[in-house]
Design an enzyme around this catalytic site. Structure first.
Site, PDB file in Angstrom:
ATOM      1  N   HIS A 311       0.845  -1.188   0.000  1.00 51.50           N
ATOM      2  CA  HIS A 311       0.000   0.000   0.000  1.00 51.50           C
ATOM      3  C   HIS A 311       0.882   1.240   0.000  1.00 51.50           C
ATOM      4  O   HIS A 311       1.945   1.231   0.608  1.00 51.50           O
ATOM      5  CB  HIS A 311      -0.911   0.020   1.240  1.00 51.50           C
ATOM      6  CG  HIS A 311      -2.061   0.954   1.099  1.00 51.50           C
ATOM      7  ND1 HIS A 311      -1.967   2.284   1.411  1.00 51.50           N
ATOM      8  CD2 HIS A 311      -3.319   0.738   0.653  1.00 51.50           C
ATOM      9  CE1 HIS A 311      -3.137   2.856   1.162  1.00 51.50           C
ATOM     10  NE2 HIS A 311      -3.973   1.945   0.695  1.00 51.50           N
ATOM     11  N   ASP A 368      -7.984  -5.470   0.114  1.00 49.88           N
ATOM     12  CA  ASP A 368      -8.448  -6.301  -0.991  1.00 49.88           C
ATOM     13  C   ASP A 368      -8.034  -7.761  -0.881  1.00 49.88           C
ATOM     14  O   ASP A 368      -8.468  -8.581  -1.683  1.00 49.88           O
ATOM     15  CB  ASP A 368      -7.920  -5.734  -2.320  1.00 49.88           C
ATOM     16  CG  ASP A 368      -8.516  -4.380  -2.627  1.00 49.88           C
ATOM     17  OD1 ASP A 368      -9.721  -4.215  -2.385  1.00 49.88           O
ATOM     18  OD2 ASP A 368      -7.785  -3.488  -3.091  1.00 49.88           O
TER      19      ASP A 368
HETATM   20  N1  CMC Z   1       4.119  -7.534  -4.733  1.00 54.15           N
HETATM   21  C1  CMC Z   1       5.472  -7.486  -4.908  1.00 54.15           C
HETATM   22  N2  CMC Z   1       6.221  -6.377  -4.779  1.00 54.15           N
HETATM   23  C2  CMC Z   1       5.586  -5.248  -4.434  1.00 54.15           C
HETATM   24  C3  CMC Z   1       4.195  -5.213  -4.219  1.00 54.15           C
HETATM   25  C4  CMC Z   1       3.461  -6.406  -4.384  1.00 54.15           C
HETATM   26  N3  CMC Z   1       2.149  -6.433  -4.194  1.00 54.15           N
HETATM   27  N4  CMC Z   1       3.836  -3.949  -3.900  1.00 54.15           N
HETATM   28  C5  CMC Z   1       4.945  -3.215  -3.906  1.00 54.15           C
HETATM   29  N5  CMC Z   1       6.012  -3.999  -4.227  1.00 54.15           N
HETATM   30  C6  CMC Z   1       7.428  -3.558  -4.297  1.00 54.15           C
HETATM   31  C7  CMC Z   1       7.680  -2.741  -5.562  1.00 54.15           C
HETATM   32  O1  CMC Z   1       8.117  -3.559  -6.617  1.00 54.15           O
HETATM   33  C8  CMC Z   1       8.741  -1.785  -5.091  1.00 54.15           C
HETATM   34  O2  CMC Z   1       9.958  -2.442  -5.095  1.00 54.15           O
HETATM   35  P1  CMC Z   1      11.325  -1.615  -5.407  1.00 54.15           P
HETATM   36  O3  CMC Z   1      11.454  -0.592  -4.331  1.00 54.15           O
HETATM   37  O4  CMC Z   1      12.404  -2.660  -5.356  1.00 54.15           O
HETATM   38  O5  CMC Z   1      11.139  -1.016  -6.755  1.00 54.15           O
HETATM   39  C9  CMC Z   1       8.380  -1.510  -3.622  1.00 54.15           C
HETATM   40  O6  CMC Z   1       7.633  -2.663  -3.199  1.00 54.15           O
HETATM   41  C10 CMC Z   1       7.498  -0.268  -3.425  1.00 54.15           C
HETATM   42  O7  CMC Z   1       6.374  -0.396  -4.284  1.00 54.15           O
HETATM   43  P2  CMC Z   1       5.772   0.794  -5.144  1.00 54.15           P
HETATM   44  O8  CMC Z   1       5.071   0.228  -6.339  1.00 54.15           O
HETATM   45  O9  CMC Z   1       6.849   1.806  -5.406  1.00 54.15           O
HETATM   46  O10 CMC Z   1       4.749   1.382  -4.118  1.00 54.15           O
HETATM   47  P3  CMC Z   1       3.517   2.266  -4.439  1.00 54.15           P
HETATM   48  O11 CMC Z   1       3.195   2.988  -3.200  1.00 54.15           O
HETATM   49  O12 CMC Z   1       3.759   3.077  -5.671  1.00 54.15           O
HETATM   50  O13 CMC Z   1       2.356   1.213  -4.810  1.00 54.15           O
HETATM   51  C11 CMC Z   1       0.577  -0.316  -4.638  1.00 54.15           C
HETATM   52  C12 CMC Z   1       1.395   0.769  -3.925  1.00 54.15           C
HETATM   53  C13 CMC Z   1      -0.661  -0.615  -3.803  1.00 54.15           C
HETATM   54  C14 CMC Z   1       0.133   0.172  -6.018  1.00 54.15           C
HETATM   55  C15 CMC Z   1       1.439  -1.583  -4.770  1.00 54.15           C
HETATM   56  O14 CMC Z   1       1.814  -2.068  -3.494  1.00 54.15           O
HETATM   57  C16 CMC Z   1       0.722  -2.688  -5.560  1.00 54.15           C
HETATM   58  O15 CMC Z   1       0.756  -2.684  -6.789  1.00 54.15           O
HETATM   59  N6  CMC Z   1       0.055  -3.664  -4.852  1.00 54.15           N
HETATM   60  C17 CMC Z   1      -0.726  -4.679  -5.518  1.00 54.15           C
HETATM   61  C18 CMC Z   1      -2.065  -4.103  -5.937  1.00 54.15           C
HETATM   62  C19 CMC Z   1      -2.988  -3.902  -4.753  1.00 54.15           C
HETATM   63  O16 CMC Z   1      -3.157  -4.764  -3.917  1.00 54.15           O
HETATM   64  N7  CMC Z   1      -3.657  -2.732  -4.746  1.00 54.15           N
HETATM   65  C20 CMC Z   1      -4.660  -2.392  -3.721  1.00 54.15           C
HETATM   66  C21 CMC Z   1      -4.224  -1.276  -2.845  1.00 54.15           C
HETATM   67  S1  CMC Z   1      -5.292  -1.078  -1.402  1.00 54.15           S
HETATM   68  C22 CMC Z   1      -6.863  -0.705  -1.964  1.00 54.15           C
HETATM   69  C23 CMC Z   1      -6.978   0.403  -2.925  1.00 54.15           C
HETATM   70  O17 CMC Z   1      -6.212   1.363  -2.916  1.00 54.15           O
HETATM   71  O18 CMC Z   1      -7.913   0.362  -3.720  1.00 54.15           O
END
Ligand code: CMC
Length: 433
Positions: A311, A368
């Site tokens: 998140h 989720d």
């Molecule tokens: N699985 C594997 N690696 C992950 C995941 C994951 N679910 N989420 C983040 N990471 C890694 C990402 O690759 C990155 O690694 P690095 O620093 O080496 O590049 C690090 O963790 C930080 O991730 P980010 O993408 O820079 O973080 P963000 O804040 O931009 O993204 C997120 C947050 C929710 C989009 C992301 O965690 C994600 O794609 N999760 C899966 C989708 C999900 O479950 N979304 C629902 C969110 S909660 C409800 C809502 O908002 O609707």
């Protein structure tokens, strides 16, 4: 906005040889905010923050999240307490009005919402224009946007009474719209709302009832569904809420703004993750295959991510996921069902949380991760999951939109950019290129 946040000492910045200082704004809790509104006028420079990781886009008194501690408060009340003791109608009132309602206020509010549940009859013809296999979110985007064409008498955003009525209409009509999207996909007749039922029971009946028979929702399922709605009601300045605010900042009508929010919510990084998470758990299948998927999630060359994990704000367990996990057990007990996918989810969580990659990056289950397991046990197809999220989030969108319109600091949202394209050059006629 009631009280402007206190301005404390200034933040100092030196840029292009010019020293500037800006007030630091203090909220009632949470990080300080540097007020850089005059930065461009003073220095000719912009700030760069794609994804708004360090940017407060507005002032808000609705919802507070402490991502490190895993805290979520609506108007100060912890989400765990609201999920345990409150009802969705009460939380709607709280978000819209700032305080928990007294009994008479709650009754009046619930009555008002129940009197707006019907849709203009002509809207049913919109559904018939869609393919039967249309995704419910595609239908929701279209039908909610189309509400602007039917309810002109509540689209004057400068009139507080119009804003109130359109807010009530959106909250009240969303269950009818979502249930009709489901009915259309399974080829069953639409059911009109029944206003002596609770908000949630009414939605369940419109979704799973048929005109040929009486329908009664299982009390435990009604309670679980109502709780799921509470857990999704608002979540601060997330992507879809920011979309609603940005759309609304131009003066667009609320129905159009909420349709924009629905479109944003659909993405798999946001509300679409509940559908993606259950699909992923089915793909994993049995616990012996978890390790393989964990390795894929850690592989930088593999686009696969653990859906329902991670998140932007929570760097701790999402408090909504805690309630969700408990609710899975309650629904399974009530319906006397068992789903092996829950066991896979529990083991996936355990393995991920003991893995250095997930620990170091502070990736925990989010709202989720478990919601799809409950919704599936209740009988919803995965394609409906995000539509249910949209239904519940509508109150948050509407409350945030109302707060924005009433904020004297509100102006049209208009970000700037770091331009990296060609500088000015002369047009070349096609025969000379
Ligand atoms: N699985 C594997 N690696 C992950 C995941 C994951 N679910 N989420 C983040 N990471 C890694 C990402 O690759 C990155 O690694 P690095 O620093 O080496 O590049 C690090 O963790 C930080 O991730 P980010 O993408 O820079 O973080 P963000 O804040 O931009 O993204 C997120 C947050 C929710 C989009 C992301 O965690 C994600 O794609 N999760 C899966 C989708 C999900 O479950 N979304 C629902 C969110 S909660 C409800 C809502 O908002 O609707």
């Amino acid at each position: 906005m009631a009280d402007s946040p206190a301005h404390a000492v200034n933040a100092k910045l030196e840029i292009n040889g010019t020293s500037v200082s800006y007030p630091i704004m203090k909220g009632s809790t949470g990080p300080d905010v540097v007020d850089i509104r005059k930065l461009f006028a003073d220095t000719g420079a912009f700030t760069y923050d794609p994804g708004y990781k360090s940017t407060a886009s507005c002032e808000s008194a609705l919802t507070y999240i402490d991502g490190d501690e895993g805290i979520l408060l609506h108007r100060g009340y912890p989400i765990g307490q609201l999920a345990e003791h409150s009802s969705f109608m009460e939380v709607c009132y709280l978000l819209l009005n700032g305080e928990l309602p007294k009994q008479a206020e709650l009754e009046e509010f619930s009555y008002t919402i129940s009197r707006h549940t019907m849709l203009h009859e002509q809207l049913a013809t919109f559904y018939r224009g869609f393919r039967r296999d249309a995704h419910p979110m595609a239908i929701m985007c279209g039908v909610v946007g189309a509400l602007s064409a039917f309810y002109h008498d509540s689209t004057d955003i400068s009139d507080p009474e119009h804003r109130k009525i359109s807010s009530h209409r959106l909250i009240a009509k969303m269950p009818t719209i979502a249930a009709m999207a489901y009915k259309y996909s399974v080829g069953q007749p639409f059911l009109y709302p029944k206003n002596d039922l609770s908000y949630t029971a009414n939605f369940m009946r419109m979704t799973f009832g048929v005109p040929a028979e009486d329908y009664e929702v299982h009390p435990a399922v009604e309670k679980a569904m109502d709780r799921i709605f509470i857990l999704h009601a608002d979540h601060e300045q997330n992507a879809s809420t920011s979309t609603v605010r940005l759309a609304g900042s131009s003066g667009a009508n609320p129905f159009a703004c909420i349709a924009a929010g629905i479109a944003c919510l659909w993405g798999p990084a946001h509300g679409g993750a509940n559908e993606a998470a259950l699909n992923m758990l089915h793909e994993i299948g049995t616990p012996d295959r978890i390790k393989h998927y964990i390795e894929r999630a850690k592989d930088k060359n593999d686009p696969f991510r653990l859906m329902g994990f991670g998140h932007r704000v929570y760097k701790n367990y999402d408090p909504r996921a805690t309630v969700m996990q408990k609710t899975v057990r309650e629904v399974f007990d009530a319906l006397q069902v068992k789903d092996p996918v829950f066991e896979t989810a529990l083991q996936l969580e355990e393995i991920a949380l003991s893995d250095d990659y997930f620990r170091e990056k502070k990736l925990f289950p989010n709202v989720d991760f478990y919601s799809g397991i409950i919704l599936s046990a209740i009988g919803f197809p995965t394609t409906m999951f995000t539509a249910l999220f949209a239904l519940a989030r509508t109150v948050g969108w509407v409350a945030q939109w109302n707060e924005m319109i009433s904020d004297p600091a509100q102006v049209i949202g208009r970000p700037r950019q770091l331009y990296t394209g060609p500088t000015e050059r002369d047009y070349v006629p096609v025969e000379e290129r």
